[in-house]
Design a protein around this motif. Structure first.
Motif, PDB file in Angstrom:
ATOM      1  N   ARG A 137       0.808  -1.220   0.000  1.00  0.00           N
ATOM      2  CA  ARG A 137       0.000   0.000   0.000  1.00  0.00           C
ATOM      3  C   ARG A 137       0.840   1.269   0.000  1.00  0.00           C
ATOM      4  O   ARG A 137       0.334   2.339  -0.351  1.00  0.00           O
ATOM      5  N   SER A 138       2.111   1.144   0.382  1.00  0.00           N
ATOM      6  CA  SER A 138       2.994   2.314   0.369  1.00  0.00           C
ATOM      7  C   SER A 138       3.988   2.262  -0.790  1.00  0.00           C
ATOM      8  O   SER A 138       4.957   3.010  -0.819  1.00  0.00           O
ATOM      9  N   ASP A 139       3.731   1.366  -1.762  1.00  0.00           N
ATOM     10  CA  ASP A 139       4.541   1.253  -2.972  1.00  0.00           C
ATOM     11  C   ASP A 139       5.993   0.916  -2.669  1.00  0.00           C
ATOM     12  O   ASP A 139       6.901   1.387  -3.342  1.00  0.00           O
ATOM     13  N   GLU A 140       6.216   0.057  -1.667  1.00  0.00           N
ATOM     14  CA  GLU A 140       7.574  -0.401  -1.366  1.00  0.00           C
ATOM     15  C   GLU A 140       7.858  -1.765  -1.980  1.00  0.00           C
ATOM     16  O   GLU A 140       9.019  -2.134  -2.142  1.00  0.00           O
ATOM     17  N   ILE A 141       6.816  -2.538  -2.287  1.00  0.00           N
ATOM     18  CA  ILE A 141       6.969  -3.777  -3.037  1.00  0.00           C
ATOM     19  C   ILE A 141       5.870  -3.828  -4.093  1.00  0.00           C
ATOM     20  O   ILE A 141       4.860  -3.113  -4.003  1.00  0.00           O
ATOM     21  N   ASP A 142       6.079  -4.665  -5.110  1.00  0.00           N
ATOM     22  CA  ASP A 142       5.129  -4.765  -6.220  1.00  0.00           C
ATOM     23  C   ASP A 142       4.223  -5.985  -6.116  1.00  0.00           C
ATOM     24  O   ASP A 142       3.076  -5.953  -6.566  1.00  0.00           O
ATOM     25  N   VAL A 143       4.738  -7.071  -5.548  1.00  0.00           N
ATOM     26  CA  VAL A 143       3.975  -8.304  -5.343  1.00  0.00           C
ATOM     27  C   VAL A 143       4.358  -8.857  -3.984  1.00  0.00           C
ATOM     28  O   VAL A 143       5.528  -8.789  -3.580  1.00  0.00           O
ATOM     29  N   GLY A 144       3.376  -9.392  -3.260  1.00  0.00           N
ATOM     30  CA  GLY A 144       3.652 -10.017  -1.979  1.00  0.00           C
ATOM     31  C   GLY A 144       3.100 -11.432  -1.937  1.00  0.00           C
ATOM     32  O   GLY A 144       2.035 -11.705  -2.517  1.00  0.00           O
ATOM     33  N   LEU A 145       3.807 -12.324  -1.291  1.00  0.00           N
ATOM     34  CA  LEU A 145       3.319 -13.679  -1.048  1.00  0.00           C
ATOM     35  C   LEU A 145       2.898 -13.728   0.414  1.00  0.00           C
ATOM     36  O   LEU A 145       3.740 -13.721   1.315  1.00  0.00           O
ATOM     37  N   VAL A 146       1.599 -13.735   0.633  1.00  0.00           N
ATOM     38  CA  VAL A 146       1.040 -13.495   1.967  1.00  0.00           C
ATOM     39  C   VAL A 146       0.219 -14.683   2.436  1.00  0.00           C
ATOM     40  O   VAL A 146      -0.283 -15.477   1.631  1.00  0.00           O
ATOM     41  N   ARG A 147       0.070 -14.807   3.763  1.00  0.00           N
ATOM     42  CA  ARG A 147      -0.612 -15.950   4.374  1.00  0.00           C
ATOM     43  C   ARG A 147      -2.111 -15.750   4.527  1.00  0.00           C
ATOM     44  O   ARG A 147      -2.796 -16.655   5.012  1.00  0.00           O
ATOM     45  N   GLU A 148      -2.635 -14.611   4.158  1.00  0.00           N
ATOM     46  CA  GLU A 148      -4.080 -14.388   4.254  1.00  0.00           C
ATOM     47  C   GLU A 148      -4.535 -13.520   3.094  1.00  0.00           C
ATOM     48  O   GLU A 148      -3.755 -12.723   2.558  1.00  0.00           O
ATOM     49  N   ARG A 271      -2.279 -24.451   5.305  1.00  0.00           N
ATOM     50  CA  ARG A 271      -1.702 -23.108   5.202  1.00  0.00           C
ATOM     51  C   ARG A 271      -1.747 -22.654   3.747  1.00  0.00           C
ATOM     52  O   ARG A 271      -1.208 -23.310   2.861  1.00  0.00           O
ATOM     53  N   ARG A 272      -2.380 -21.533   3.514  1.00  0.00           N
ATOM     54  CA  ARG A 272      -2.530 -21.003   2.161  1.00  0.00           C
ATOM     55  C   ARG A 272      -1.643 -19.773   1.985  1.00  0.00           C
ATOM     56  O   ARG A 272      -1.486 -18.973   2.896  1.00  0.00           O
ATOM     57  N   THR A 273      -1.103 -19.649   0.798  1.00  0.00           N
ATOM     58  CA  THR A 273      -0.290 -18.486   0.455  1.00  0.00           C
ATOM     59  C   THR A 273      -0.858 -17.865  -0.809  1.00  0.00           C
ATOM     60  O   THR A 273      -1.063 -18.556  -1.808  1.00  0.00           O
ATOM     61  N   TRP A 274      -1.147 -16.571  -0.739  1.00  0.00           N
ATOM     62  CA  TRP A 274      -1.680 -15.832  -1.884  1.00  0.00           C
ATOM     63  C   TRP A 274      -0.612 -14.919  -2.472  1.00  0.00           C
ATOM     64  O   TRP A 274       0.253 -14.406  -1.740  1.00  0.00           O
ATOM     65  N   ALA A 275      -0.682 -14.704  -3.760  1.00  0.00           N
ATOM     66  CA  ALA A 275       0.095 -13.647  -4.405  1.00  0.00           C
ATOM     67  C   ALA A 275      -0.802 -12.418  -4.465  1.00  0.00           C
ATOM     68  O   ALA A 275      -1.904 -12.467  -5.016  1.00  0.00           O
ATOM     69  N   ALA A 276      -0.357 -11.325  -3.846  1.00  0.00           N
ATOM     70  CA  ALA A 276      -1.153 -10.101  -3.780  1.00  0.00           C
ATOM     71  C   ALA A 276      -0.398  -8.964  -4.463  1.00  0.00           C
ATOM     72  O   ALA A 276       0.841  -8.910  -4.432  1.00  0.00           O
ATOM     73  N   TRP A 277      -1.141  -8.044  -5.067  1.00  0.00           N
ATOM     74  CA  TRP A 277      -0.534  -6.904  -5.759  1.00  0.00           C
ATOM     75  C   TRP A 277      -1.543  -5.753  -5.779  1.00  0.00           C
ATOM     76  O   TRP A 277      -2.752  -5.965  -5.616  1.00  0.00           O
ATOM     77  N   PRO A 278      -1.082  -4.512  -5.959  1.00  0.00           N
ATOM     78  CA  PRO A 278      -2.008  -3.376  -6.003  1.00  0.00           C
ATOM     79  C   PRO A 278      -2.980  -3.492  -7.169  1.00  0.00           C
ATOM     80  O   PRO A 278      -2.574  -3.775  -8.296  1.00  0.00           O
ATOM     81  N   ALA A 279      -4.252  -3.277  -6.888  1.00  0.00           N
ATOM     82  CA  ALA A 279      -5.263  -3.386  -7.940  1.00  0.00           C
ATOM     83  C   ALA A 279      -5.051  -2.348  -9.038  1.00  0.00           C
ATOM     84  O   ALA A 279      -5.485  -2.544 -10.178  1.00  0.00           O
ATOM     85  N   SER A 280      -4.364  -1.262  -8.708  1.00  0.00           N
ATOM     86  CA  SER A 280      -4.139  -0.198  -9.687  1.00  0.00           C
ATOM     87  C   SER A 280      -2.935  -0.455 -10.577  1.00  0.00           C
ATOM     88  O   SER A 280      -2.660   0.323 -11.499  1.00  0.00           O
ATOM     89  N   SER A 281      -2.203  -1.534 -10.340  1.00  0.00           N
ATOM     90  CA  SER A 281      -0.987  -1.810 -11.110  1.00  0.00           C
ATOM     91  C   SER A 281      -1.316  -2.154 -12.554  1.00  0.00           C
ATOM     92  O   SER A 281      -2.242  -2.927 -12.826  1.00  0.00           O
TER      93      SER A 281
END
Length: 308
Positions: A137-148, A271-281
């Motif tokens: 959300r602060s534009d420090e990463i482009d994609v995250g692999l997150v647990r939720e 345990r699930r892992t999602w790939a998340a990214w800004p919707a505006s990208s």
């Protein structure tokens, strides 16, 4: 101090309320309060005066506010200046990853990305889920692999992998509890769980601990906030006896002979892992990586899991 901490502090002061700031930052109020407390401990000064009607910045807090705004402004200017020299095919893709991932999860997706965008460099950073959401959300990463799965409309996500967690036990203890279909979760009653702090991934922590409690497991005191549960900690704690830890079947960490990994009967913990990214990208290289990570078939339990 990290940029996300600066941004969070600025928002808290601007809103004058932790609850309002939490809504603006899309984080929970307790998590934001813990972040502000940790920031004060880190700097050794009181930054906020907490009142029933909200929060006010102290003199030290006003000093930090001015400096944080200057740093953030300079950071944003630097990114904008550098971006003018890059083309869509010549850029860094900043990827957040948790401490534990299947060893082969990123191999083919990154190979596909490199083939399609040879001038894109993947820069990976180990970060908790909560830290990744803030960084996205602060534009420090482009994609995250997150647990939720992220909440809100500002982030998109696809399921990348599902892992059926098993249990790490001292080998003699595992031999006593083992059954043909694995170890029952309620057979672990009386052992201490080597857990991880809730602040790193609140939703996953709550789901996991609710399942453990429903099987009669006493979780004991929570792990200290901000304390990452690295593999060495799990192994050392389990080796000492009287404890258990959770790990996936394809865990890459080698185990000593004194410790055994066993599946859990019925596979109650997923345990699930999602790939998340800004919707505006609109970055095509981000889209390529996400498409390669999209898990279209949930992972099945692996009976051939490594045991040592």
């Amino acid at each position: 101090m990290e940029l996300r901490e600066m941004r969070a502090f600025v928002v808290v002061v601007e809103e004058g309320s932790l609850s309002a700031a939490a809504r603006r930052l899309h984080v929970s109020q307790p998590a934001l309060s813990q972040s502000m407390n940790a920031l004060e401990r880190q700097l050794g000064v009181q930054l906020l005066k907490r009142r029933s009607t909200g929060v006010l910045a102290t003199e030290a807090g006003m000093t930090l506010l001015a400096e944080a705004r200057a740093v953030l402004s300079r950071h944003d200017q630097a990114l904008a200046a550098v971006s003018r020299h890059a083309t869509p095919e010549e850029s860094a893709l900043r990827l957040g990853i948790p401490l534990e991932l299947p060893t082969d999860l990123l191999t083919q997706p990154i190979a596909d990305l490199t083939a399609a965008y040879p001038r894109t460099r993947v820069l990976a950073r180990h970060m908790s889920t909560a830290a990744q959401f803030a960084a996205l959300r602060s534009d420090e990463i482009d994609v995250g692999l997150v647990r939720e799965h992220p909440i809100g409309h500002d982030l998109d996500a696809v399921l990348a992998v599902e892992e059926h967690l098993g249990v790490l036990l001292a080998s003699d203890q595992a031999a006593k509890l083992a059954r043909p279909d694995g170890i029952r979760l309620d057979a672990l009653v009386g052992l201490d769980w080597v857990g991880f702090p809730r602040d790193g991934s609140p939703a996953w922590y709550d789901e996991l601990t609710a399942t453990l409690r429903s099987h009669g497991i006493d979780l004991g005191p929570p792990a200290p906030a901000g304390q990452e549960l690295i593999a060495d900690v799990k192994i050392a704690a389990v080796a000492a006896g009287g404890t258990f830890a959770l790990a996936p079947p394809n865990w890459s960490q080698p185990l000593p002979e004194s410790i055994t990994w066993s599946p859990l009967a019925g596979h109650p913990l997923v345990r699930r892992t999602w790939a998340a990214w800004p919707a505006s990208s609109h970055r095509r290289d981000v889209g390529r990586l996400v498409a390669a990570l999209d898990c279209r078939c949930p992972a099945a339990p692996r009976d051939s899991a490594r045991r040592q």
